[in-house]
Design a protein around this motif. Structure first.
Motif, short mmCIF file in Angstrom:
data_model
loop_
_atom_site.label_atom_id
_atom_site.label_comp_id
_atom_site.label_asym_id
_atom_site.label_seq_id
_atom_site.Cartn_x
_atom_site.Cartn_y
_atom_site.Cartn_z
N GLU A 116 -25.24 10.16 65.74
CA GLU A 116 -24.64 8.82 65.87
C GLU A 116 -23.20 9.01 66.31
O GLU A 116 -22.54 9.98 65.90
CB GLU A 116 -24.69 8.07 64.54
CG GLU A 116 -26.07 7.60 64.16
CD GLU A 116 -26.08 6.81 62.85
OE1 GLU A 116 -25.07 6.85 62.12
OE2 GLU A 116 -27.10 6.16 62.57
N PHE A 117 -22.71 8.09 67.12
CA PHE A 117 -21.35 8.21 67.67
C PHE A 117 -20.55 6.97 67.32
O PHE A 117 -21.02 5.84 67.48
CB PHE A 117 -21.41 8.35 69.20
CG PHE A 117 -22.17 9.56 69.68
CD1 PHE A 117 -21.52 10.76 69.94
CD2 PHE A 117 -23.55 9.50 69.87
CE1 PHE A 117 -22.22 11.87 70.38
CE2 PHE A 117 -24.26 10.60 70.30
CZ PHE A 117 -23.59 11.79 70.56
N TYR A 118 -19.31 7.20 66.85
CA TYR A 118 -18.40 6.10 66.50
C TYR A 118 -17.05 6.34 67.18
O TYR A 118 -16.56 7.47 67.20
CB TYR A 118 -18.21 6.01 64.99
CG TYR A 118 -19.44 5.57 64.25
CD1 TYR A 118 -19.64 4.22 63.92
CD2 TYR A 118 -20.42 6.49 63.89
CE1 TYR A 118 -20.79 3.81 63.24
CE2 TYR A 118 -21.57 6.09 63.22
CZ TYR A 118 -21.75 4.75 62.90
OH TYR A 118 -22.89 4.35 62.24
N ARG A 119 -16.48 5.27 67.68
CA ARG A 119 -15.17 5.38 68.34
C ARG A 119 -14.06 5.03 67.37
O ARG A 119 -14.09 3.98 66.72
CB ARG A 119 -15.13 4.46 69.56
CG ARG A 119 -13.78 4.40 70.25
CD ARG A 119 -13.88 3.78 71.64
NE ARG A 119 -14.36 4.77 72.60
CZ ARG A 119 -15.33 4.54 73.47
NH1 ARG A 119 -15.94 3.37 73.51
NH2 ARG A 119 -15.70 5.49 74.32
N ASN A 120 -13.08 5.94 67.29
CA ASN A 120 -11.87 5.69 66.49
C ASN A 120 -10.75 5.37 67.48
O ASN A 120 -10.16 6.27 68.07
CB ASN A 120 -11.54 6.94 65.67
CG ASN A 120 -10.33 6.73 64.76
OD1 ASN A 120 -9.56 5.79 64.95
ND2 ASN A 120 -10.17 7.62 63.80
#
Length: 314
Positions: free
Chosen positions: A18-22
């Motif tokens: 899973e990929f999350y943008r900070n």
């Protein structure tokens, strides 16, 4: 890590990640509970090799392996797939730039690297057993859905024999760095440069493999004329290639890869409920159909596929 609620989830791929943008850090959080060795530790190790060889790839910003995530730099949202889908752009010019990146990748000599746990990681060989097991995914997942049980058993026996024969005909040795999923969805356009992502499956294998996955890419429909032009440009930029031997390897690996992809897409739909991949299967068949007519080595496989899947092999 910030709470996931404060991060923006971004579109993932076919893996267990899973990929999350900070936005604050201009970074991407990659989370992987399943297959985390490959998806986090090996992914970063391969990226280190790419970066060392002056290829733009995600750099590790922080790691929390115990809690199943790493933080890498953010290359934005623009893939080369999106650029090539835009009819305004000259596809051939873009593909020439990609070939130059591929040539750089294929010059990589590093096979060992220290991962972020300070352990040595050695890239394995992309041998015929791995290629065979991958192609067999077509039999494991697609064939049982399309043929009766008795037909499936007969087909599998003949299919395995033909795949082994084709693998024995490969000319080039396994001495080249192979990304293994080198296509335009895994290439980002960032600050006017091409960045390479999704490299955790890299192995040392046949130099024709990545070119086959780029040109005969199931996600991006291109004309046979463009495919031929890109192939010729690659050959032109690699003077030492034996054209006849290389073309044979390219065609064998393209057919085997797209059979594998059909199996993988069926598995994604059946096992992981990712049905969107099913719509890509007809084009994978089209690519197989196009290549399988190219050389006599394919005659038996073509006949076998034609008898069992006449809708796709003409």
């Amino acid at each position: 890590m910030k709470s996931l609620a404060k991060l923006k989830k971004i579109k993932g791929d076919a893996s267990f990640r899973e990929f999350y943008r900070n936005r604050e850090n201009k970074s991407i959080i990659v989370i992987s509970k399943k297959e985390k060795l490959k998806n986090l530790l090996i992914y970063d190790a391969i990226n280190k090799i790419l970066i060392k060889n002056k290829i733009l790839a995600p750099n590790l910003l922080s790691e929390n392996y115990i809690n199943n995530y790493i933080e890498i730099n953010d290359f934005g949202d623009q893939t080369l797939f999106q650029i090539l889908k835009n009819k305004k752009h000259n596809k051939y010019v873009i593909f020439k730039k990609i070939i130059k990146i591929l040539n750089k990748i294929q010059l990589i000599k590093d096979k060992k690297v220290k991962n972020f746990k300070n352990k040595l990681y050695k890239i394995q060989e992309y041998n015929n057993k791995i290629l065979f097991d991958e192609t067999k995914l077509f039999c494991d997942w697609y064939v049982p859905k399309k043929l009766s049980k008795s037909k499936s058993i007969q087909f599998k026996k003949k299919f395995r024999l033909e795949i082994k024969k084709l693998l024995s005909k490969l000319n080039y040795k396994n001495v080249t760095f192979v990304h293994r999923d080198f296509h335009v969805s895994n290439l980002m356009y960032h600050n006017k440069k091409i960045a390479v992502i999704d490299s955790q499956d890299a192995l040392i294998g046949n130099r024709a493999y990545d070119l086959a996955s780029l040109i005969d890419d199931v996600r991006l429909k291109t004309s046979n004329e463009l495919k031929e032009k890109v192939f010729k440009f690659y050959v032109k930029t690699n003077k030492k290639i034996d054209l006849e031997k290389f073309k044979k390897d390219f065609e064998i690996l393209s057919v085997l890869r797209n059979l594998k992809i059909i199996g993988i897409f069926m598995r994604l739909a059946e096992r992981d409920n990712k049905k969107k991949y099913l719509k890509l299967i007809p084009y994978a068949w089209e690519l197989i159909n196009h290549r399988i007519k190219e050389q006599n080595e394919f005659n038996n496989l073509m006949l076998l596929l034609k008898n069992n899947f006449p809708k796709f092999i003409r």
